[in-house]
Design a protein around this motif. Structure first.
Motif, PDB file in Angstrom:
ATOM      1  N   ALA A  33       0.990  -1.209   0.052  1.00  0.00           N
ATOM      2  CA  ALA A  33       0.184  -0.174   0.175  1.00  0.00           C
ATOM      3  C   ALA A  33       0.976   1.279  -0.151  1.00  0.00           C
ATOM      4  O   ALA A  33       2.121   1.138   0.159  1.00  0.00           O
ATOM      5  CB  ALA A  33      -0.875  -0.117   1.268  1.00  0.00           C
ATOM      6  N   HIS A 105      -0.314   4.240  -6.571  1.00  0.00           N
ATOM      7  CA  HIS A 105      -1.627   3.355  -5.843  1.00  0.00           C
ATOM      8  C   HIS A 105      -2.762   3.998  -7.014  1.00  0.00           C
ATOM      9  O   HIS A 105      -3.882   3.199  -7.121  1.00  0.00           O
ATOM     10  CB  HIS A 105      -1.892   3.968  -4.457  1.00  0.00           C
ATOM     11  N   LEU A 136      -0.446  -3.934  -5.960  1.00  0.00           N
ATOM     12  CA  LEU A 136      -0.798  -2.703  -5.081  1.00  0.00           C
ATOM     13  C   LEU A 136      -2.075  -3.116  -4.715  1.00  0.00           C
ATOM     14  O   LEU A 136      -3.377  -3.268  -5.041  1.00  0.00           O
ATOM     15  CB  LEU A 136      -0.882  -1.339  -6.001  1.00  0.00           C
TER      16      LEU A 136
END
Length: 138
Positions: A33, A105, A136
């Motif tokens: 993340a 992201h 991701l």
């Protein structure tokens, strides 16, 4: 009139006992993340019975799903990528790190880090390549 046969060379002799180099490359996590650090590790292994010379690790590319070229947060110095010689069964290890960004992201998908390794074995260039892929987290 005599017909001439085309000139042919003798079959090319394959060099016996040419070494084999192996690149094992991966990340310390399969998904990350934003804000997380990923450690990529490359193991270069002389998987042969001969000495390998001029061995070097070659960073190929590092991109996100948007095909943006990424820079590692930390990486070995350029001179450390030139490993030099590896004896039979010997290995070397180098690590790279990257902090996942908000931009990565937004693109979603995966980060792909591609590495290669090359060296000389009995006058012949030998190579291997491997990609490390990190998804991701959504």
């Amino acid at each position: 009139m005599t017909r001439r046969r085309p000139l042919r060379s003798a079959p090319l002799a394959r060099k016996k006992h040419v070494g084999n180099i192996v690149l094992v490359y991966g990340a310390d996590k399969s998904a990350a993340a934003p804000g997380e650090t990923i450690i990529f590790t490359a193991w270069i292994i002389n998987d042969s019975k001969v000495l390998l010379r001029n061995v070097c690790l070659i960073p190929r590319s590092f991109t996100n799903e948007g095909m943006e070229s990424l820079d590692y947060s930390s990486k070995p110095h350029d001179w450390d990528l030139d490993i030099g010689t590896l004896s039979s069964g010997e290995s070397a290890m180098l690590s790279f790190s990257y902090v996942v960004s908000a931009s990565d992201h937004r693109h979603g998908g995966e980060l792909v880090s591609a590495m290669g390794v090359a060296g000389l074995s009995r006058g012949r260039v030998i190579r291997d390549e491997h990609d490390a892929i990190v998804a991701l987290k959504q």
